[in-house]
Design an enzyme around this catalytic site. Structure first.
Site, mmCIF file in Angstrom:
data_model
loop_
_atom_site.group_PDB
_atom_site.id
_atom_site.type_symbol
_atom_site.label_atom_id
_atom_site.label_comp_id
_atom_site.label_asym_id
_atom_site.label_seq_id
_atom_site.Cartn_x
_atom_site.Cartn_y
_atom_site.Cartn_z
ATOM 1 N N HIS A 56 0.828 -1.218 0.000
ATOM 2 C CA HIS A 56 0.000 0.000 0.000
ATOM 3 C C HIS A 56 0.851 1.253 0.000
ATOM 4 O O HIS A 56 0.491 2.274 0.598
ATOM 5 C CB HIS A 56 -0.941 0.012 1.230
ATOM 6 C CG HIS A 56 -1.995 -1.043 1.164
ATOM 7 N ND1 HIS A 56 -3.235 -0.838 0.601
ATOM 8 C CD2 HIS A 56 -1.973 -2.320 1.584
ATOM 9 C CE1 HIS A 56 -3.933 -1.957 0.690
ATOM 10 N NE2 HIS A 56 -3.199 -2.878 1.271
ATOM 11 N N ASN A 129 -10.340 -2.479 2.623
ATOM 12 C CA ASN A 129 -10.069 -2.405 1.180
ATOM 13 C C ASN A 129 -11.353 -2.094 0.440
ATOM 14 O O ASN A 129 -12.421 -2.047 1.037
ATOM 15 C CB ASN A 129 -9.535 -3.768 0.690
ATOM 16 C CG ASN A 129 -8.037 -3.931 0.953
ATOM 17 O OD1 ASN A 129 -7.316 -2.963 1.174
ATOM 18 N ND2 ASN A 129 -7.575 -5.172 0.974
ATOM 19 N N TYR A 339 0.559 -4.059 12.163
ATOM 20 C CA TYR A 339 0.514 -2.649 11.721
ATOM 21 C C TYR A 339 1.331 -1.738 12.633
ATOM 22 O O TYR A 339 2.168 -0.966 12.185
ATOM 23 C CB TYR A 339 -0.937 -2.168 11.627
ATOM 24 C CG TYR A 339 -1.616 -2.701 10.408
ATOM 25 C CD1 TYR A 339 -1.801 -4.079 10.225
ATOM 26 C CD2 TYR A 339 -2.047 -1.872 9.387
ATOM 27 C CE1 TYR A 339 -2.392 -4.582 9.090
ATOM 28 C CE2 TYR A 339 -2.646 -2.376 8.247
ATOM 29 C CZ TYR A 339 -2.813 -3.722 8.109
ATOM 30 O OH TYR A 339 -3.379 -4.223 6.975
HETATM 31 FE FE1 HDE Z 1 -2.487 -4.744 5.322
HETATM 32 N N1 HDE Z 1 -0.752 -3.978 5.905
HETATM 33 N N2 HDE Z 1 -1.962 -6.544 6.002
HETATM 34 N N3 HDE Z 1 -4.257 -5.553 4.731
HETATM 35 N N4 HDE Z 1 -3.080 -2.967 4.766
HETATM 36 C C1 HDE Z 1 -0.331 -2.699 5.754
HETATM 37 O O1 HDE Z 1 0.862 -1.425 7.343
HETATM 38 C C2 HDE Z 1 -0.905 -6.809 6.794
HETATM 39 C C3 HDE Z 1 -4.674 -6.864 4.859
HETATM 40 C C4 HDE Z 1 -4.339 -2.580 4.353
HETATM 41 O O2 HDE Z 1 -3.119 3.591 4.194
HETATM 42 C C5 HDE Z 1 1.009 -2.455 6.371
HETATM 43 O O3 HDE Z 1 1.503 0.734 7.533
HETATM 44 C C6 HDE Z 1 -0.886 -8.181 7.201
HETATM 45 C C7 HDE Z 1 -6.078 -6.993 4.691
HETATM 46 C C8 HDE Z 1 -4.381 -1.194 4.071
HETATM 47 O O4 HDE Z 1 -1.476 3.375 5.672
HETATM 48 C C9 HDE Z 1 1.351 -3.763 7.005
HETATM 49 C C10 HDE Z 1 -1.957 -8.764 6.599
HETATM 50 C C11 HDE Z 1 -6.538 -5.725 4.443
HETATM 51 C C12 HDE Z 1 -3.103 -0.709 4.311
HETATM 52 C C13 HDE Z 1 0.166 -4.635 6.654
HETATM 53 C C14 HDE Z 1 -2.623 -7.741 5.863
HETATM 54 C C15 HDE Z 1 -5.398 -4.849 4.473
HETATM 55 C C16 HDE Z 1 -2.314 -1.816 4.762
HETATM 56 C C17 HDE Z 1 2.046 -1.969 5.419
HETATM 57 C C18 HDE Z 1 -2.384 -10.221 6.663
HETATM 58 C C19 HDE Z 1 -7.965 -5.266 4.154
HETATM 59 C C20 HDE Z 1 -2.611 0.720 4.148
HETATM 60 C C21 HDE Z 1 2.479 -0.661 5.925
HETATM 61 C C22 HDE Z 1 -2.866 -10.604 7.974
HETATM 62 C C23 HDE Z 1 -8.947 -5.752 5.100
HETATM 63 C C24 HDE Z 1 -2.954 1.547 5.345
HETATM 64 C C25 HDE Z 1 1.600 -0.352 6.995
HETATM 65 C C26 HDE Z 1 -2.475 2.961 5.061
HETATM 66 C C27 HDE Z 1 -0.973 -1.712 5.183
HETATM 67 C C28 HDE Z 1 0.097 -5.874 7.153
HETATM 68 C C29 HDE Z 1 -3.767 -7.978 5.039
HETATM 69 C C30 HDE Z 1 -5.501 -3.452 4.186
HETATM 70 C C31 HDE Z 1 2.663 -4.368 6.557
HETATM 71 C C32 HDE Z 1 0.163 -8.844 8.116
HETATM 72 C C33 HDE Z 1 -6.872 -8.297 4.791
HETATM 73 C C34 HDE Z 1 -5.589 -0.420 3.593
HETATM 74 O O5 HDE Z 1 1.452 -3.590 8.370
#
Ligand code: HDE
Length: 486
Positions: A56, A129, A339
């Site tokens: 993202h 999302n 996060y």
């Molecule tokens: Fe993320 N995700 N994600 N994700 N995600 C990140 O946090 C993660 C998942 C989503 O505008 C990271 O600051 C794991 C689902 C958004 O700053 C990180 C798993 C959904 C954003 C991370 C998921 C999301 C992130 C990267 C599996 C929708 C941007 C940098 C369990 C429901 C937020 C950060 C923003 C960002 C981890 C799966 C949505 C790496 C471990 C499911 C919108 O922490």
């Protein structure tokens, strides 16, 4: 804030005499190390980039408000959802998933839909999302999944073989892959797409009664998507098209808005529902759990400064307010750790104190020091607990609602594996033209895959979802599906 017609200073506030010429011995002499202003400018410039988000990375943000339309206090004590007419300031960040900070907006990819509610009880982050589901359902697979979405470690190119190898060996991804390869895979703008919390969460009311909940943000502009042709053209001509559209719309007062709805499942029904309701690769039928209107989110102010507000914004699904709690969804559980860990690495231990992340209510705790502690660091107040000096105290009314857990501790898979019904339902919901576009997108995406067995395995997964779906994909890839599967 403006610095128009002000005296130029160093970052220490000392006035700058000359910003055009380095200090040298004579006009041709060597530069003097005592030219502090020169060195400060070059050294700070070298440190302007903080690590981009590992996923993202490319995004756009805006400020606005959330207004309650229907009081939800029968389900949750969260004040942000109570009292009709109440307005809570919010900040939202939209994003793509796989691309780097400088990548194109108009790619086929889910879009992040991250909302920070600055509520009267502290911040609530709903980090979703534009799709109600996800590719996988156990956090342990996330790093591997994202590796396949990023660049090949040898060629530094995107690698369709890795993408489809992972997806074809992880059939739980079928529903989200079908969604992604359909028309909603490339939204026309950030304003014309819906947002979802995706996971199941828990709402708890003032009497301690809990229900399961799923969030849906529906754009008031109606969902509009972008064709591959237009998307490819824009990716070349204006890779920031969605970012620019959002900024310009708000700048000219054309404020985008979404209605927030929830689906509510009584707690005990989770045990008898026909699939695991905490499985984020599945949606709950709206017939079983109809949408209930909660409120309206309006975006009406652009960031003053992109880095300060969008790049430094830190959202976490773990940031919840009283009345909102986690469900046992394994993905949500993993995200609750991940996060804030990502924020501590990317922005710093005190990221929550930055203006864009700071709650609108007082923060009173015993956390001290850490890098860039630019606030008072608690001043001379008591810095430990328990203490005899009237320091901030807990209040048991805010404890999380107790809940029963059971089972043997082990690494264990979900107990249901129907990865096909809902993917097939989604395909069968499409009209003829969208079916054809979806099949074409999948075939074109799979064509560069180097191993035939991967293509065949993927086509068989689609066949299990819907025979026509699988047949068309196999035909497009010039593959013969084995007779025994038919
Ligand atoms: Fe993320 N995700 N994600 N994700 N995600 C990140 O946090 C993660 C998942 C989503 O505008 C990271 O600051 C794991 C689902 C958004 O700053 C990180 C798993 C959904 C954003 C991370 C998921 C999301 C992130 C990267 C599996 C929708 C941007 C940098 C369990 C429901 C937020 C950060 C923003 C960002 C981890 C799966 C949505 C790496 C471990 C499911 C919108 O922490």
């Amino acid at each position: 804030m403006t610095n128009k017609n002000k005296q130029l200073t160093t970052s220490h506030g000392t006035p700058v005499g000359d910003n055009q010429n380095s200090m040298t011995a004579g006009s041709r002499g060597p530069t003097l190390i005592q030219d502090f202003h020169l060195i400060e400018k070059l050294a700070h410039f070298n440190r302007e980039r903080v690590p981009e988000r590992v996923v993202h990375a490319k995004g756009a943000g805006a400020h606005g408000y959330f207004e309650v339309i229907n009081d939800m206090s029968q389900y949750t004590k969260a004040k942000v959802f109570n009292s009709v007419g109440k307005r809570t300031p919010i900040f939202i960040r939209f994003s793509t998933v796989a691309g780097e900070l400088g990548s194109a907006d108009t790619v086929r990819d889910p879009r992040g839909f991250a909302v920070k509610f600055y509520t009267e009880e502290g911040n609530y982050d709903l980090v979703g999302n534009n799709t109600p589901i996800f590719f996988i359902r156990d956090a342990i697979k996330f790093p591997d999944f994202i590796h396949t979405q990023k660049r090949d470690p040898q060629t530094h190119l995107k690698n369709p073989t890795a993408v489809w190898d992972f997806w074809s060996l992880s059939p739980e991804s079928l529903h989200q892959v079908t969604y992604l390869m359909g028309d909603r895979g490339i939204p026309a703008t950030f304003r014309h797409m819906n947002g979802y919390g995706s996971h199941t969460f828990k709402w708890v009311n003032a009497e301690g009664k809990a229900v399961w909940v799923k969030y849906h943000f529906k754009t008031e502009l109606g969902v509009k998507n972008m064709t591959n042709e237009v998307a490819a053209k824009l990716a070349g001509e204006n890779p920031d098209y969605h970012t620019e559209d959002l900024f310009n719309a708000i700048e000219k007062g054309d404020f985008p808005a979404w209605k927030l709805y929830v689906q509510i499942m009584p707690l005990e029904e989770a045990d008898t529902y026909h699939f695991d309701p905490f499985d984020v690769t599945k949606i709950w039928s709206h017939k079983d759990y109809p949408l209930i209107e909660v409120g309206r989110m309006v975006l009406n102010r652009n960031p003053e400064n992109y880095f300060a507000e969008v790049e430094q914004a830190t959202f976490s699904p773990g940031t919840m307010v009283p009345g909102v709690e986690a469900s046992p969804d394994k993905m949500l559980q993993g995200r609750i750790f991940a996060y804030s860990d990502a924020h501590r690495y990317r922005v710093g231990a005190n990221h929550a104190a930055l203006p864009i992340n700071r709650p609108k209510v007082e923060v009173n705790n015993y956390q001290r020091d850490g890098q860039l502690r630019f606030d008072s660091n608690g001043g001379g107040s008591v810095y430990y607990e328990p203490n005899s000096f009237g320091g901030p105290k807990e209040a048991h009314e805010f404890k999380q609602a107790p809940f029963q857990v059971s089972g043997v501790a082990e690494q264990v898979a979900y107990d249901q594996d129907d990865h096909y019904t809902q993917a097939g339902d989604l395909y069968r919901l499409m009209d003829e033209r969208e079916k054809a576009r979806t099949v074409e997108n999948i075939v074109n995406s799979m064509k560069p895959v180097t191993k035939k067995e991967i293509k065949l395995r993927a086509a068989l997964n689609f066949y299990k979802a819907d025979a026509d779906f699988g047949e068309r994909i196999a035909k497009g890839l010039v593959l013969a599906l084995p007779q025994e599967v038919k």
